[in-house]
Design an enzyme around this catalytic site. Structure first.
Site, PDB file in Angstrom:
ATOM      1  N   CYS A 168      -0.096   1.826   4.882  1.00  0.00           N
ATOM      2  CA  CYS A 168      -0.246   1.519   6.305  1.00  0.00           C
ATOM      3  C   CYS A 168       0.698   0.396   6.739  1.00  0.00           C
ATOM      4  CB  CYS A 168      -1.702   1.192   6.622  1.00  0.00           C
ATOM      5  SG  CYS A 168      -2.506   0.149   5.383  1.00  0.00           S
TER       6      CYS A 168
HETATM    7  N1  LIG Z   1      -8.178   2.792   4.696  1.00  0.00           N
HETATM    8  C1  LIG Z   1      -6.922   2.764   5.107  1.00  0.00           C
HETATM    9  O1  LIG Z   1      -6.614   2.253   6.202  1.00  0.00           O
HETATM   10  C2  LIG Z   1      -5.833   3.331   4.267  1.00  0.00           C
HETATM   11  C3  LIG Z   1      -6.065   3.882   3.024  1.00  0.00           C
HETATM   12  N2  LIG Z   1      -5.030   4.395   2.291  1.00  0.00           N
HETATM   13  C4  LIG Z   1      -5.247   4.933   0.959  1.00  0.00           C
HETATM   14  O2  LIG Z   1      -5.964   6.161   1.033  1.00  0.00           O
HETATM   15  C5  LIG Z   1      -6.774   6.317  -0.116  1.00  0.00           C
HETATM   16  C6  LIG Z   1      -8.225   6.491   0.339  1.00  0.00           C
HETATM   17  O3  LIG Z   1      -8.593   5.324   1.062  1.00  0.00           O
HETATM   18  P1  LIG Z   1      -9.977   5.179   1.833  1.00  0.00           P
HETATM   19  O4  LIG Z   1     -10.366   6.462   2.417  1.00  0.00           O
HETATM   20  O5  LIG Z   1      -9.834   3.990   2.706  1.00  0.00           O
HETATM   21  O6  LIG Z   1     -10.936   4.826   0.600  1.00  0.00           O
HETATM   22  P2  LIG Z   1     -12.512   4.918   0.513  1.00  0.00           P
HETATM   23  O7  LIG Z   1     -12.919   3.904  -0.477  1.00  0.00           O
HETATM   24  O8  LIG Z   1     -13.095   4.855   1.879  1.00  0.00           O
HETATM   25  O9  LIG Z   1     -12.763   6.379  -0.079  1.00  0.00           O
HETATM   26  C7  LIG Z   1     -12.370   6.759  -1.362  1.00  0.00           C
HETATM   27  C8  LIG Z   1     -12.801   8.197  -1.671  1.00  0.00           C
HETATM   28  O10 LIG Z   1     -12.463   8.493  -3.012  1.00  0.00           O
HETATM   29  C9  LIG Z   1     -13.615   8.896  -3.769  1.00  0.00           C
HETATM   30  N3  LIG Z   1     -13.509   8.202  -5.062  1.00  0.00           N
HETATM   31  C10 LIG Z   1     -13.651   6.877  -5.286  1.00  0.00           C
HETATM   32  N4  LIG Z   1     -13.430   6.605  -6.596  1.00  0.00           N
HETATM   33  C11 LIG Z   1     -13.127   7.763  -7.186  1.00  0.00           C
HETATM   34  C12 LIG Z   1     -12.807   8.137  -8.505  1.00  0.00           C
HETATM   35  N5  LIG Z   1     -12.758   7.235  -9.483  1.00  0.00           N
HETATM   36  N6  LIG Z   1     -12.566   9.448  -8.768  1.00  0.00           N
HETATM   37  C13 LIG Z   1     -12.638  10.359  -7.792  1.00  0.00           C
HETATM   38  N7  LIG Z   1     -12.972  10.066  -6.511  1.00  0.00           N
HETATM   39  C14 LIG Z   1     -13.190   8.782  -6.222  1.00  0.00           C
HETATM   40  C15 LIG Z   1     -14.807   8.451  -2.947  1.00  0.00           C
HETATM   41  O11 LIG Z   1     -15.891   9.384  -2.985  1.00  0.00           O
HETATM   42  P3  LIG Z   1     -16.881   9.581  -4.214  1.00  0.00           P
HETATM   43  O12 LIG Z   1     -17.067   8.205  -4.812  1.00  0.00           O
HETATM   44  O13 LIG Z   1     -18.102  10.144  -3.618  1.00  0.00           O
HETATM   45  O14 LIG Z   1     -16.187  10.536  -5.116  1.00  0.00           O
HETATM   46  C16 LIG Z   1     -14.267   8.470  -1.534  1.00  0.00           C
HETATM   47  O15 LIG Z   1     -14.411   9.766  -0.965  1.00  0.00           O
HETATM   48  C17 LIG Z   1      -6.580   5.059  -0.974  1.00  0.00           C
HETATM   49  O16 LIG Z   1      -5.609   5.288  -1.945  1.00  0.00           O
HETATM   50  C18 LIG Z   1      -6.098   4.041   0.053  1.00  0.00           C
HETATM   51  O17 LIG Z   1      -5.391   3.018  -0.524  1.00  0.00           O
HETATM   52  C19 LIG Z   1      -3.772   4.436   2.787  1.00  0.00           C
HETATM   53  C20 LIG Z   1      -3.481   3.905   3.993  1.00  0.00           C
HETATM   54  C21 LIG Z   1      -4.483   3.284   4.829  1.00  0.00           C
HETATM   55  C1  LIG Z   2      -7.392  -4.604   5.005  1.00  0.00           C
HETATM   56  C2  LIG Z   2      -7.015  -4.148   3.615  1.00  0.00           C
HETATM   57  O1  LIG Z   2      -7.642  -4.498   2.637  1.00  0.00           O
HETATM   58  N1  LIG Z   2      -5.969  -3.357   3.518  1.00  0.00           N
HETATM   59  C3  LIG Z   2      -5.470  -2.827   2.283  1.00  0.00           C
HETATM   60  C4  LIG Z   2      -4.260  -1.991   2.570  1.00  0.00           C
HETATM   61  C5  LIG Z   2      -4.601  -0.655   3.074  1.00  0.00           C
HETATM   62  C6  LIG Z   2      -4.503   0.371   2.018  1.00  0.00           C
HETATM   63  O2  LIG Z   2      -5.393   1.147   1.853  1.00  0.00           O
HETATM   64  O3  LIG Z   2      -3.411   0.348   1.238  1.00  0.00           O
HETATM   65  P1  LIG Z   2      -2.505   1.599   0.973  1.00  0.00           P
HETATM   66  O4  LIG Z   2      -1.875   1.900   2.269  1.00  0.00           O
HETATM   67  O5  LIG Z   2      -1.540   1.191  -0.068  1.00  0.00           O
HETATM   68  O6  LIG Z   2      -3.289   2.728   0.544  1.00  0.00           O
HETATM   69  C7  LIG Z   2      -5.016  -3.904   1.310  1.00  0.00           C
HETATM   70  O7  LIG Z   2      -4.487  -4.914   1.729  1.00  0.00           O
HETATM   71  O8  LIG Z   2      -5.096  -3.641   0.102  1.00  0.00           O
END
Ligand SMILES: NC(=O)C1=CN([C@@H]2O[C@H](COP(=O)(O)OP(=O)(O)OC[C@H]3O[C@@H](n4cnc5c(N)ncnc54)[C@H](OP(=O)(O)O)[C@@H]3O)[C@@H](O)[C@H]2O)C=CC1
Ligand SMILES: CC(=O)N[C@@H](CCC(=O)OP(=O)(O)O)C(=O)O
Length: 339
Positions: free
Chosen positions: A149
């Site tokens: 992000c």
């Molecule tokens: N939030 C954001 O703004 C952003 C996030 N990202 C990236 O996107 C990805 C998802 O982020 P986000 O949705 O925020 O994360 P969340 O923590 O909200 O969700 C993670 C998901 O992964 C599953 N999960 C967690 N651990 C495991 C595991 N060990 N094995 C399999 N499934 C697992 C969980 O479900 P369950 O435990 O039920 O399986 C859940 O559905 C991450 O890599 C994050 O860094 C990228 C950009 C921005």
């Molecule tokens: C507020 C907050 O904690 N933000 C996350 C970045 C968002 C994220 O999920 O990182 P990726 O885009 O690499 O997946 C962090 O700083 O680690």
């Protein structure tokens, strides 16, 4: 219709994908997975999805997943997709990975900041899914590493300026702010309401893992190593991200030159909006959208250019950009499902 599946559908980015893909005109969402919610309808986990998606969360199994899917979204924590994606590819499924596992062409950099990579050859061939700048490579990619992000805000703003020689490559500072949903749905002290609600602070000031991701792409654009000072902050908002980037204009270059370079780059890119002179991007104006708003300011006394770039971290910073990547990979209208 393209058959899509989401691995990790119950996280914040996964739920956004369910919301968009369940009404996407060219997609049938066929499988969603979760470990904790196996057997539970997604609309029980996120009641906002009721009457929109009737799917039930399943345990992930490579074969049954691949049999029902053309394209997979891996919305999982970093370090997990690298063990899953090889099986998806063997099953004939293309992948958009939302984690950092396939963002780096230099796998050594990934390993310095994350862990040893178990699928380095796939990572080296994956495409960095910054849609507006890498469209041609994305079209034919089997694996797209969806950008982080913070990197999305900074790279959309800076790559055209570096490529056109409008700014100097040294001394760039990005002061970046994220809403708390950037930390995902999992519980932690930092995202606890009482801790985050009225707090505003920098974090990971001695080095955030997005810095090498940003520097790899900036260096490729510049043709030589670029180092950036990147300081992330947590703001008391649920979603939204703003990077205020301080750089120095190259000799003889002006804010108007910067505006022209950005306008030319994003002329036919619907999701990047260059704000008019004097206007500033605001997270309020991009929340719940796939837009990146970019604004410019300059100080003739110092020769400094300030570039401001705002997105919704869950959409252009994650799931919206992931759907945009799928649209490009599948030859669809880039905007499909993203209005
Ligand atoms: N939030 C954001 O703004 C952003 C996030 N990202 C990236 O996107 C990805 C998802 O982020 P986000 O949705 O925020 O994360 P969340 O923590 O909200 O969700 C993670 C998901 O992964 C599953 N999960 C967690 N651990 C495991 C595991 N060990 N094995 C399999 N499934 C697992 C969980 O479900 P369950 O435990 O039920 O399986 C859940 O559905 C991450 O890599 C994050 O860094 C990228 C950009 C921005
Ligand atoms: C507020 C907050 O904690 N933000 C996350 C970045 C968002 C994220 O999920 O990182 P990726 O885009 O690499 O997946 C962090 O700083 O680690």
């Amino acid at each position: 219709m393209i058959k899509a599946g989401i691995i990790g559908a119950t996280g914040y980015t996964g739920a956004e994908l369910v919301r968009m893909l369940s009404v996407h005109p060219d997609v049938e969402l066929t499988v969603i997975t979760s470990r904790q919610y196996e057997g539970t309808p997604i609309s029980d986990v996120y009641p906002a999805l009721s009457e929109r998606c009737e799917l039930v969360c399943e345990a992930f199994d490579t074969k049954t997943f691949c049999d029902r899917v053309d394209i997979a979204f891996t919305a999982l924590p970093h370090k997990i997709p690298m063990d899953i994606v090889p099986g998806l590819l063997e099953g004939g499924v293309r992948v958009v990975d939302l984690s950092a596992d396939f963002r780096f062409r230099n796998v050594g950099q990934y390993e310095d900041w994350y862990q040893p990579h178990t699928a380095p050859e796939i990572s080296e061939q994956a495409v960095y899914g910054l849609c507006e700048l890498n469209r041609d490579e994305i079209r034919t990619a089997r694996v797209v590493g969806n950008p982080g992000c913070y990197p999305t805000t900074i790279l959309l703003a800076l790559v055209p300026l570096l490529k056109a020689g409008i700014i100097k490559a040294d001394g760039i500072i990005s002061d970046s702010k994220s809403g708390v949903s950037g930390a995902g749905r999992g519980l932690s002290l930092g995202s606890h309401f009482c801790e985050a609600n009225e707090s505003f602070k920098a974090y990971k000031v001695d080095g955030h893992r997005h810095r090498p991701e940003i520097e790899e792409v900036l260096s490729a654009a510049h043709g030589a190593d670029v180092e950036i000072t990147f300081i992330p902050h947590l703001i008391p908002a649920t979603r939204g991200m703003l990077s205020t980037i301080y750089c120095t204009l190259a000799d003889g270059k002006t804010e108007e030159d910067a505006r022209k370079a950005l306008a030319e780059t994003y002329d036919s890119s619907h999701f990047v909006r260059l704000r008019e002179k004097g206007a500033v991007p605001d997270i309020l104006h991009v929340q719940h959208t796939n837009f990146c708003d970019i604004g410019l300011a300059s100080d003739p006394r110092s020769g400094r250019l300030v570039v401001m770039s705002a997105i919704d971290n869950l959409l252009k910073g994650a799931s919206g950009q992931a759907v945009q990547n799928m649209n490009i990979m599948a030859g669809l209208d880039e905007k499909a499902g993203l209005y």
